[in-house]
Scaffold this motif. Structure first.
Motif, mmCIF file in Angstrom:
data_model
loop_
_atom_site.group_PDB
_atom_site.id
_atom_site.type_symbol
_atom_site.label_atom_id
_atom_site.label_comp_id
_atom_site.label_asym_id
_atom_site.label_seq_id
_atom_site.Cartn_x
_atom_site.Cartn_y
_atom_site.Cartn_z
ATOM 1 N N ALA A 20 4.493 50.343 17.946
ATOM 2 C CA ALA A 20 3.648 49.534 19.042
ATOM 3 C C ALA A 20 3.903 48.108 18.611
ATOM 4 C CB ALA A 20 2.471 49.809 19.129
ATOM 5 N N VAL A 21 3.790 47.673 17.344
ATOM 6 C CA VAL A 21 3.989 46.408 16.808
ATOM 7 C C VAL A 21 5.703 45.913 17.168
ATOM 8 C CG1 VAL A 21 3.993 44.971 14.783
ATOM 9 C CG2 VAL A 21 2.196 46.522 15.230
ATOM 10 N N VAL A 22 6.393 46.749 16.697
ATOM 11 C CA VAL A 22 7.891 46.473 17.109
ATOM 12 C C VAL A 22 8.192 46.376 18.621
ATOM 13 C CG1 VAL A 22 10.230 47.277 16.827
ATOM 14 C CG2 VAL A 22 8.522 47.750 14.924
ATOM 15 N N VAL A 23 7.579 47.117 19.283
ATOM 16 C CA VAL A 23 7.638 46.984 20.910
ATOM 17 C C VAL A 23 7.247 45.674 21.277
ATOM 18 C CG1 VAL A 23 7.230 47.866 22.955
ATOM 19 C CG2 VAL A 23 8.035 49.168 21.458
ATOM 20 N N PHE A 24 6.247 45.195 20.451
ATOM 21 C CA PHE A 24 5.208 43.990 20.999
ATOM 22 C C PHE A 24 6.097 42.600 20.566
ATOM 23 C CE2 PHE A 24 2.434 40.487 19.528
ATOM 24 C CZ PHE A 24 2.161 40.162 20.715
ATOM 25 N N VAL A 25 6.760 42.865 19.299
ATOM 26 C CA VAL A 25 7.604 41.613 18.939
ATOM 27 C C VAL A 25 8.757 41.482 19.546
ATOM 28 C CG1 VAL A 25 8.670 40.918 16.628
ATOM 29 C CG2 VAL A 25 6.546 41.720 16.368
ATOM 30 N N VAL A 26 9.493 42.734 20.001
ATOM 31 C CA VAL A 26 10.503 42.646 20.632
ATOM 32 C C VAL A 26 10.333 42.311 21.918
ATOM 33 C CG1 VAL A 26 12.712 43.706 21.263
ATOM 34 C CG2 VAL A 26 11.902 43.901 19.005
ATOM 35 N N GLY A 27 9.621 43.163 22.496
ATOM 36 C CA GLY A 27 9.217 42.858 24.142
ATOM 37 C C GLY A 27 8.694 41.602 24.356
ATOM 38 N N GLY A 28 7.683 41.131 23.513
ATOM 39 C CA GLY A 28 7.204 39.653 23.765
ATOM 40 C C GLY A 28 8.211 38.812 23.953
ATOM 41 N N LEU A 29 9.170 38.678 22.978
ATOM 42 C CA LEU A 29 10.364 37.502 23.259
ATOM 43 C C LEU A 29 10.928 37.831 24.686
ATOM 44 C CD1 LEU A 29 11.646 35.124 22.693
ATOM 45 C CD2 LEU A 29 13.356 36.585 21.060
ATOM 46 N N VAL A 30 11.388 39.051 24.947
ATOM 47 C CA VAL A 30 11.962 39.331 26.305
ATOM 48 C C VAL A 30 11.004 38.954 27.351
ATOM 49 C CG1 VAL A 30 12.722 41.369 27.781
ATOM 50 C CG2 VAL A 30 13.347 41.418 25.216
ATOM 51 N N ALA A 31 9.767 39.352 27.332
ATOM 52 C CA ALA A 31 8.765 38.911 28.291
ATOM 53 C C ALA A 31 8.725 37.448 28.394
ATOM 54 C CB ALA A 31 7.317 39.753 27.940
ATOM 55 N N VAL A 32 8.654 36.571 27.235
ATOM 56 C CA VAL A 32 8.681 35.308 27.369
ATOM 57 C C VAL A 32 9.987 34.677 27.896
ATOM 58 C CG1 VAL A 32 8.750 33.193 26.239
ATOM 59 C CG2 VAL A 32 7.017 34.732 25.491
ATOM 60 N N VAL A 59 6.568 39.278 9.624
ATOM 61 C CA VAL A 59 7.767 40.131 9.271
ATOM 62 C C VAL A 59 8.951 39.219 8.648
ATOM 63 C CG1 VAL A 59 9.731 41.154 10.473
ATOM 64 C CG2 VAL A 59 7.311 41.715 11.446
ATOM 65 N N VAL A 60 8.977 37.882 9.048
ATOM 66 C CA VAL A 60 10.045 37.185 8.282
ATOM 67 C C VAL A 60 9.451 36.850 7.046
ATOM 68 C CG1 VAL A 60 10.918 35.031 8.451
ATOM 69 C CG2 VAL A 60 10.938 36.173 10.492
ATOM 70 N N LEU A 61 8.073 36.252 6.715
ATOM 71 C CA LEU A 61 7.818 35.990 5.476
ATOM 72 C C LEU A 61 7.889 37.613 4.429
ATOM 73 C CD1 LEU A 61 6.394 34.039 3.763
ATOM 74 C CD2 LEU A 61 3.953 35.113 4.386
ATOM 75 N N GLN A 62 7.662 38.772 5.026
ATOM 76 C CA GLN A 62 7.753 39.634 4.273
ATOM 77 C C GLN A 62 9.088 39.848 3.786
ATOM 78 O OE1 GLN A 62 5.919 42.465 6.572
ATOM 79 N NE2 GLN A 62 4.153 42.639 5.640
ATOM 80 N N ALA A 63 10.149 39.756 4.628
ATOM 81 C CA ALA A 63 11.669 39.874 4.555
ATOM 82 C C ALA A 63 11.695 38.971 3.501
ATOM 83 C CB ALA A 63 12.282 39.790 5.622
ATOM 84 N N TRP A 64 11.659 37.713 3.606
ATOM 85 C CA TRP A 64 11.995 36.504 2.540
ATOM 86 C C TRP A 64 11.468 36.812 1.222
ATOM 87 C CZ3 TRP A 64 15.651 33.013 2.542
ATOM 88 C CH2 TRP A 64 16.448 32.852 3.697
ATOM 89 N N LEU A 65 10.395 37.363 1.334
ATOM 90 C CA LEU A 65 9.589 37.501 -0.149
ATOM 91 C C LEU A 65 10.050 39.160 -0.689
ATOM 92 C CD1 LEU A 65 5.859 36.604 0.642
ATOM 93 C CD2 LEU A 65 7.578 35.517 -0.753
ATOM 94 N N GLY A 66 10.926 39.761 -0.008
ATOM 95 C CA GLY A 66 11.299 40.940 -0.460
ATOM 96 C C GLY A 66 10.347 42.141 -0.460
ATOM 97 N N GLN A 67 9.274 41.806 0.579
ATOM 98 C CA GLN A 67 8.300 43.120 0.500
ATOM 99 C C GLN A 67 8.395 44.047 1.790
ATOM 100 O OE1 GLN A 67 4.688 40.874 0.646
ATOM 101 N NE2 GLN A 67 4.559 40.458 -1.706
#
Length: 141
Positions: A20-32, A59-67
């Protein structure tokens, strides 16, 4: 045996939440993007946009921190307790591999998350949120 069943159900619930979080993040941009082209005012609601920006920001911060995402860790822990195999990589990487048979180093996913995050920021700038972007019927006629 009952404990394993409970852990499996909890792991599945975390999986659904993560999806659901992934759908919100991806779908949110599409919706905008689509919503602004179709003049849907709700897509520029400030609360929606702030929550969306914060979600991809985490998500981006976690990726940059390698988490890995905490939901990935929690689901893996629950799956291990249920006697199932845990993820060996991030949630997105795991499912991308299963769906697309695509394998890439972690940095590829970091770059992808960052590019997507920048797209969200660009949409924020190009279609700025509005404090009260709810639909209001026009008065008079």
């Amino acid at each position: 045996m009952q404990d394993q069943h409970t852990y499996r159900l909890l792991a599945d619930a975390v999986l659904l939440l993560h999806f659901a979080v992934v759908v919100f993040v991806v779908g949110g941009l599409v919706a905008v993007l689509v919503g602004n082209l179709l003049r849907w005012r709700w897509v520029n609601n400030l609360v929606f946009r702030v929550v969306h920006l914060a979600a991809i920001g985490v998500v981006v911060l976690q990726a940059w921190l390698g988490q890995l995402c905490p939901l990935t860790g929690l689901e893996s822990w629950l799956r291990e307790r249920a006697g199932e195999a845990a993820y060996s990589a991030s949630f997105i990487e795991h499912w991308a591999q299963r769906i697309l048979y695509y394998e890439a180093p972690f940095w590829v996913f970091t770059v992808s998350y960052t590019a997507f995050g920048l797209a969200v920021v660009a949409a924020w700038w190009y279609f700025p949120p509005k404090r009260n972007a709810r639909h209001r019927p026009q008065s008079g006629a």
